[in-house]
Structures are given as C-alpha cells and as structure tokens.
Design a protein around this motif. Structure first.
Motif, short mmCIF file in Angstrom:
data_model
loop_
_atom_site.label_atom_id
_atom_site.label_comp_id
_atom_site.label_asym_id
_atom_site.label_seq_id
_atom_site.Cartn_x
_atom_site.Cartn_y
_atom_site.Cartn_z
N SER A 160 8.17 6.51 5.07
CA SER A 160 9.01 7.90 4.90
C SER A 160 8.97 8.87 6.04
O SER A 160 8.49 8.35 7.07
N HIS B 249 0.82 -1.24 -0.17
CA HIS B 249 -0.03 0.13 0.01
C HIS B 249 0.81 1.28 0.03
O HIS B 249 0.71 2.10 0.95
N PRO B 250 1.80 1.34 -0.99
CA PRO B 250 2.28 2.76 -0.84
C PRO B 250 1.35 3.79 -1.18
O PRO B 250 0.65 3.85 -1.90
N GLU B 251 1.70 4.86 -0.49
CA GLU B 251 0.97 6.02 -0.38
C GLU B 251 -0.40 6.06 -0.19
O GLU B 251 -1.49 6.61 -0.71
N GLY B 252 -0.98 4.67 0.45
CA GLY B 252 -2.05 4.39 0.59
C GLY B 252 -3.07 3.68 -0.33
O GLY B 252 -4.33 3.35 -0.17
N LYS C 289 5.59 10.25 7.39
CA LYS C 289 4.54 9.20 8.07
C LYS C 289 5.18 8.89 9.25
O LYS C 289 4.31 8.79 10.28
#
Length: 121
Positions: A111, A83-86, A114
C-alpha cells in the motif's frame, strides 16, 4: 422499618430465583434435542459436542464446485502475500483452499502508506 425488611426479602428472593433459574437452564443436556429434518434444514456436520457446526456446513454448501482455479480468494492471497496487514494465516487455511502458502519473500502489493513509511526522509 418493616417495609424495608420486606423489600430486602423480595430482592433476595428474586436474586436467588434468578441464580437458580440460570443454573438450571445452563445445566448440560437441558436443552438437548435430536437434530433431524423435522427440526432443521441443516443436519450436519456435527462438532465434538453434538451441535451443528454451522461454519463448516456453510463452507460445504457454498464451496460446491469451487476449485483453486476459479476461487478469487486464492488470487487475493497471491497478490497480498502471506502477511496482509501483518497477520499470519495458519497453514491449514491454505490446505483448505487447496493451494500452497504464499512464500515469505515475493513481489506483493504494497500500500502507499507502507511504501511511504519505508521511504527515507
């Protein structure tokens, strides 16, 4: 009075002509042509409507010789997780890459932003 009536007639005529032309040009089968080497370098694969699926053709051409072992995209998914960037990628995407979908829980790159949001204040 007479001049404005003529102007209205011209405007209405142009609008009707534009609508009729658009319907005629958009009618199915109007711009159909046979896909072949005479008309294009890309002749397939075709989609359900008989048009060239350019995305699939590009993937076929650029994906020759690419395996999960030498594909940098596979490594990127292993680093960032499922789930990169959601976002959530469909399972078919990972089947297409030839790898298993990354597990939900794992040691993935996080990151600074986050991590900073998670820190107690």
């Amino acid at each position: 009075m007479r001049r404005s009536r003529r102007t209205q007639f011209i405007v209405v005529f142009i609008l009707i002509f534009a609508v009729v032309s658009t319907v005629y040009l958009a009618w199915p089968g109007y711009s159909a042509f046979t896909v072949g080497t005479e008309t294009t370098y890309v002749t397939g694969p075709l989609d359900t409507h008989g048009n060239i699926d350019y995305v699939a053709a590009l993937n076929e051409r650029l994906g020759k010789g690419i395996t999960p072992e030498n594909n940098a995209n596979v490594l990127i998914w292993q680093v960032f997780g499922p789930h990169p960037e959601g976002a959530t990628m469909p399972a078919e995407y990972f089947k297409w890459l030839g790898v298993e979908q990354p597990p939900e829980q794992g040691e993935y790159y996080v990151s600074w932003g986050k991590e900073f949001e998670k820190a107690p204040r």
